[in-house]
Design an enzyme around this catalytic site. Structure first.
Site, PDB file in Angstrom:
ATOM      1  N   LYS A  26      53.989 129.365   8.489  1.00 10.68           N
ATOM      2  CA  LYS A  26      52.307 128.558   7.987  1.00 10.68           C
ATOM      3  C   LYS A  26      53.705 127.465   8.835  1.00 10.68           C
ATOM      4  O   LYS A  26      52.211 126.457  10.095  1.00 10.68           O
ATOM      5  CB  LYS A  26      52.633 127.645   6.518  1.00 10.68           C
ATOM      6  CG  LYS A  26      51.951 128.962   6.315  1.00 10.68           C
ATOM      7  CD  LYS A  26      50.710 128.041   4.875  1.00 10.68           C
ATOM      8  CE  LYS A  26      50.780 129.239   3.830  1.00 10.68           C
ATOM      9  NZ  LYS A  26      49.651 128.617   2.745  1.00 10.68           N
ATOM     10  N   PHE A  81      54.652 136.565   9.565  1.00  7.34           N
ATOM     11  CA  PHE A  81      54.978 136.871   8.264  1.00  7.34           C
ATOM     12  C   PHE A  81      54.519 137.350   7.127  1.00  7.34           C
ATOM     13  O   PHE A  81      53.138 137.386   7.350  1.00  7.34           O
ATOM     14  CB  PHE A  81      55.620 134.913   8.090  1.00  7.34           C
ATOM     15  CG  PHE A  81      54.289 134.398   6.927  1.00  7.34           C
ATOM     16  CD1 PHE A  81      53.109 134.170   8.338  1.00  7.34           C
ATOM     17  CD2 PHE A  81      53.491 134.057   6.720  1.00  7.34           C
ATOM     18  CE1 PHE A  81      52.034 133.319   8.562  1.00  7.34           C
ATOM     19  CE2 PHE A  81      52.492 133.575   6.064  1.00  7.34           C
ATOM     20  CZ  PHE A  81      51.837 132.725   7.241  1.00  7.34           C
ATOM     21  N   GLY A  82      54.751 137.364   6.367  1.00  5.66           N
ATOM     22  CA  GLY A  82      53.843 137.786   4.837  1.00  5.66           C
ATOM     23  C   GLY A  82      53.230 139.202   5.484  1.00  5.66           C
ATOM     24  O   GLY A  82      53.890 140.630   5.365  1.00  5.66           O
ATOM     25  N   TYR A  83      51.601 139.438   5.297  1.00  2.18           N
ATOM     26  CA  TYR A  83      51.075 140.485   6.000  1.00  2.18           C
ATOM     27  C   TYR A  83      51.056 141.393   6.994  1.00  2.18           C
ATOM     28  O   TYR A  83      50.502 142.444   7.015  1.00  2.18           O
ATOM     29  CB  TYR A  83      49.827 140.770   4.350  1.00  2.18           C
ATOM     30  CG  TYR A  83      50.511 140.945   3.304  1.00  2.18           C
ATOM     31  CD1 TYR A  83      50.891 141.831   1.899  1.00  2.18           C
ATOM     32  CD2 TYR A  83      49.797 139.576   2.497  1.00  2.18           C
ATOM     33  CE1 TYR A  83      50.509 141.164   1.320  1.00  2.18           C
ATOM     34  CE2 TYR A  83      50.295 139.026   1.342  1.00  2.18           C
ATOM     35  CZ  TYR A  83      50.678 140.184   0.646  1.00  2.18           C
ATOM     36  OH  TYR A  83      51.152 140.413  -1.157  1.00  2.18           O
ATOM     37  N   ASP A 112      45.918 127.107   1.163  1.00  2.00           N
ATOM     38  CA  ASP A 112      46.129 128.471   0.626  1.00  2.00           C
ATOM     39  C   ASP A 112      45.356 128.991   1.065  1.00  2.00           C
ATOM     40  O   ASP A 112      44.313 129.322   1.454  1.00  2.00           O
ATOM     41  CB  ASP A 112      45.909 127.830  -0.926  1.00  2.00           C
ATOM     42  CG  ASP A 112      46.145 128.972  -2.181  1.00  2.00           C
ATOM     43  OD1 ASP A 112      47.016 128.474  -1.980  1.00  2.00           O
ATOM     44  OD2 ASP A 112      45.343 129.397  -2.911  1.00  2.00           O
ATOM     45  N   HIS A 141      42.560 133.268  10.569  1.00  2.00           N
ATOM     46  CA  HIS A 141      42.505 132.627   9.470  1.00  2.00           C
ATOM     47  C   HIS A 141      42.349 131.359   9.555  1.00  2.00           C
ATOM     48  O   HIS A 141      42.143 130.259   9.475  1.00  2.00           O
ATOM     49  CB  HIS A 141      42.286 132.896   7.974  1.00  2.00           C
ATOM     50  CG  HIS A 141      43.755 133.738   7.874  1.00  2.00           C
ATOM     51  ND1 HIS A 141      44.263 134.144   8.623  1.00  2.00           N
ATOM     52  CD2 HIS A 141      44.521 133.134   6.520  1.00  2.00           C
ATOM     53  CE1 HIS A 141      45.864 134.010   8.427  1.00  2.00           C
ATOM     54  NE2 HIS A 141      45.854 133.297   6.848  1.00  2.00           N
ATOM     55  N   ARG A 142      43.836 131.023   9.927  1.00  2.00           N
ATOM     56  CA  ARG A 142      44.715 129.506   9.926  1.00  2.00           C
ATOM     57  C   ARG A 142      43.961 128.624  10.960  1.00  2.00           C
ATOM     58  O   ARG A 142      43.303 128.131  10.810  1.00  2.00           O
ATOM     59  CB  ARG A 142      46.097 130.093   9.732  1.00  2.00           C
ATOM     60  CG  ARG A 142      46.903 128.219   9.570  1.00  2.00           C
ATOM     61  CD  ARG A 142      48.305 128.532   9.226  1.00  2.00           C
ATOM     62  NE  ARG A 142      47.867 128.979   7.506  1.00  2.00           N
ATOM     63  CZ  ARG A 142      48.568 130.371   7.830  1.00  2.00           C
ATOM     64  NH1 ARG A 142      48.679 130.807   8.983  1.00  2.00           N
ATOM     65  NH2 ARG A 142      48.641 130.567   6.356  1.00  2.00           N
ATOM     66  N   ASN A 199      56.184 126.825   3.530  1.00  5.34           N
ATOM     67  CA  ASN A 199      56.097 128.072   4.071  1.00  5.34           C
ATOM     68  C   ASN A 199      56.849 128.361   5.861  1.00  5.34           C
ATOM     69  O   ASN A 199      55.808 127.132   6.505  1.00  5.34           O
ATOM     70  CB  ASN A 199      54.475 129.120   4.193  1.00  5.34           C
ATOM     71  CG  ASN A 199      55.350 130.213   4.423  1.00  5.34           C
ATOM     72  OD1 ASN A 199      55.393 130.697   5.796  1.00  5.34           O
ATOM     73  ND2 ASN A 199      54.610 130.659   3.934  1.00  5.34           N
ATOM     74  N   LYS A 223      47.704 134.878  17.642  1.00  3.40           N
ATOM     75  CA  LYS A 223      46.806 135.014  16.963  1.00  3.40           C
ATOM     76  C   LYS A 223      46.521 133.588  15.948  1.00  3.40           C
ATOM     77  O   LYS A 223      44.900 134.104  15.616  1.00  3.40           O
ATOM     78  CB  LYS A 223      47.940 134.780  15.237  1.00  3.40           C
ATOM     79  CG  LYS A 223      47.896 135.147  14.065  1.00  3.40           C
ATOM     80  CD  LYS A 223      49.437 135.164  13.154  1.00  3.40           C
ATOM     81  CE  LYS A 223      49.146 134.890  11.893  1.00  3.40           C
ATOM     82  NZ  LYS A 223      49.829 134.454  10.754  1.00  3.40           N
TER      83      LYS A 223
HETATM   84  P1  ITT Z   1      52.484 126.543   0.431  1.00  8.38           P
HETATM   85  O1  ITT Z   1      51.867 126.822  -0.812  1.00  8.38           O
HETATM   86  O2  ITT Z   1      54.055 126.237   0.423  1.00  8.38           O
HETATM   87  O3  ITT Z   1      51.652 126.424   1.644  1.00  8.38           O
HETATM   88  P2  ITT Z   1      53.131 129.528   0.168  1.00  8.38           P
HETATM   89  O4  ITT Z   1      53.588 130.337   1.166  1.00  8.38           O
HETATM   90  O5  ITT Z   1      52.967 129.215  -0.385  1.00  8.38           O
HETATM   91  O6  ITT Z   1      53.321 127.798   1.036  1.00  8.38           O
HETATM   92  P3  ITT Z   1      50.319 130.332  -0.536  1.00  8.38           P
HETATM   93  O7  ITT Z   1      50.527 129.831  -1.092  1.00  8.38           O
HETATM   94  O8  ITT Z   1      48.689 129.795   0.716  1.00  8.38           O
HETATM   95  O9  ITT Z   1      51.426 129.751   0.713  1.00  8.38           O
HETATM   96  O10 ITT Z   1      50.462 131.515  -0.050  1.00  8.38           O
HETATM   97  C1  ITT Z   1      50.366 132.102   0.676  1.00  8.38           C
HETATM   98  C2  ITT Z   1      50.684 133.908   0.911  1.00  8.38           C
HETATM   99  O11 ITT Z   1      49.142 135.018   1.610  1.00  8.38           O
HETATM  100  C3  ITT Z   1      52.169 134.313   2.108  1.00  8.38           C
HETATM  101  O12 ITT Z   1      52.669 134.337   1.711  1.00  8.38           O
HETATM  102  C4  ITT Z   1      51.929 135.377   2.318  1.00  8.38           C
HETATM  103  O13 ITT Z   1      52.005 135.885   1.877  1.00  8.38           O
HETATM  104  C5  ITT Z   1      50.042 135.822   2.509  1.00  8.38           C
HETATM  105  N1  ITT Z   1      49.757 134.954   3.580  1.00  8.38           N
HETATM  106  C6  ITT Z   1      48.559 133.493   4.083  1.00  8.38           C
HETATM  107  N2  ITT Z   1      48.416 133.463   5.182  1.00  8.38           N
HETATM  108  C7  ITT Z   1      49.343 135.116   6.374  1.00  8.38           C
HETATM  109  C8  ITT Z   1      49.480 134.662   7.554  1.00  8.38           C
HETATM  110  O14 ITT Z   1      48.854 134.280   8.305  1.00  8.38           O
HETATM  111  N3  ITT Z   1      49.816 136.217   7.313  1.00  8.38           N
HETATM  112  C9  ITT Z   1      50.300 137.097   6.971  1.00  8.38           C
HETATM  113  N4  ITT Z   1      50.305 136.693   5.187  1.00  8.38           N
HETATM  114  C10 ITT Z   1      49.924 134.781   5.174  1.00  8.38           C
END
Ligand code: ITT
Length: 208
Positions: A14, A160-162, A75, A188-189, A11, A183
């Site tokens: 991340k 990214f993501g949400y 995760d 959380h990270r 990701n 951030k």
């Molecule tokens: P890796 O397993 O390769 O690390 P991934 O994207 O598959 O990458 P996850 O299985 O941990 O990772 O899924 C995490 C999902 O949760 C991610 O794709 C986002 O949709 C969401 N997420 C996690 N952390 C986030 C953040 O800081 N901001 C926004 N969305 C987040």
């Protein structure tokens, strides 16, 4: 010899967040491409557990055994109160759109989140991250959480993501509006990895 830890994630969002965190801790890193580990279908089965901690350990363990390099993995996901903790460990694939990746997948997940909450006044949510470290001496995992609420429209284009839908209680803005350093302080990270590194036998310099 310089020590480098493998950042075991595919990701890019991340990775962008983890690089400065490890740099500040004085720990060298390599990503999976640097280490010559292109994506493989074996990785699909790694995240099959019901807890963030088990999935994070499974990812770090897999990449440590594959590469022989000490590995960290994360995760993470979003838990929404009105959805009884969904999407949780299924956050990445929640939309069911296996054909999408990157920003298109994020968009589909965010659209589902807005639709599922469209009749809900309870917008409370939290992000959870389990950060795992696996090396020849053992396995460690640490958790971080951060609280906020889901808006009715996205705000901001960072992250990214949400992130654009998650208004942080700590920051009073969405993670899509916050820059990386802002951030990281409350995320959380950031919390999970700082806790993980605080418990680590750290790096080769011996200064800390
Ligand atoms: P890796 O397993 O390769 O690390 P991934 O994207 O598959 O990458 P996850 O299985 O941990 O990772 O899924 C995490 C999902 O949760 C991610 O794709 C986002 O949709 C969401 N997420 C996690 N952390 C986030 C953040 O800081 N901001 C926004 N969305 C987040």
């Amino acid at each position: 010899m310089n020590r480098a830890v493998l950042l075991a994630t595919r990701n890019l969002g991340k990775l962008r967040e983890l690089r400065p965190l490890f740099a500040r801790a004085g720990i060298g890193v390599r990503d999976l491409m640097d280490a010559g580990l292109p994506e493989s279908s074996d990785e699909d089965a790694l995240e099959s557990y019901s807890t963030f901690e088990e999935n994070a350990i499974a990812k770090a363990r897999y990449f440590f055994h594959l590469s022989g390099i000490e590995a960290v993995a994360d995760d993470s996901g979003l838990e929404v109160a009105a959805l009884r903790g969904e999407p949780g460990v299924r956050s990445k694939r929640w939309s069911g759109r296996a054909d999408l990746s990157g920003m298109a997948l994020d968009h589909a997940n965010n659209a589902k989140l807005l639709a599922q909450l469209s009749f809900s006044d309870d917008r409370r949510a939290r992000f959870v991250c389990a950060a795992a470290w696996v090396d020849g001496s053992g396995e460690r995992v640490a958790r971080g959480e951060t609280h906020g609420r889901i808006l009715t429209q996205p705000r901001g284009t960072l992250g990214f993501g949400y992130d654009p839908l998650f208004e942080s209680d700590d920051l009073g803005m969405t993670f899509g509006e916050a820059d990386g350093p802002a951030k990281e302080v409350v995320s959380h990270r950031g919390r999970a990895f700082r806790a993980l590194l605080a418990g680590s036998p750290l790096p080769e310099s011996g200064n800390g």
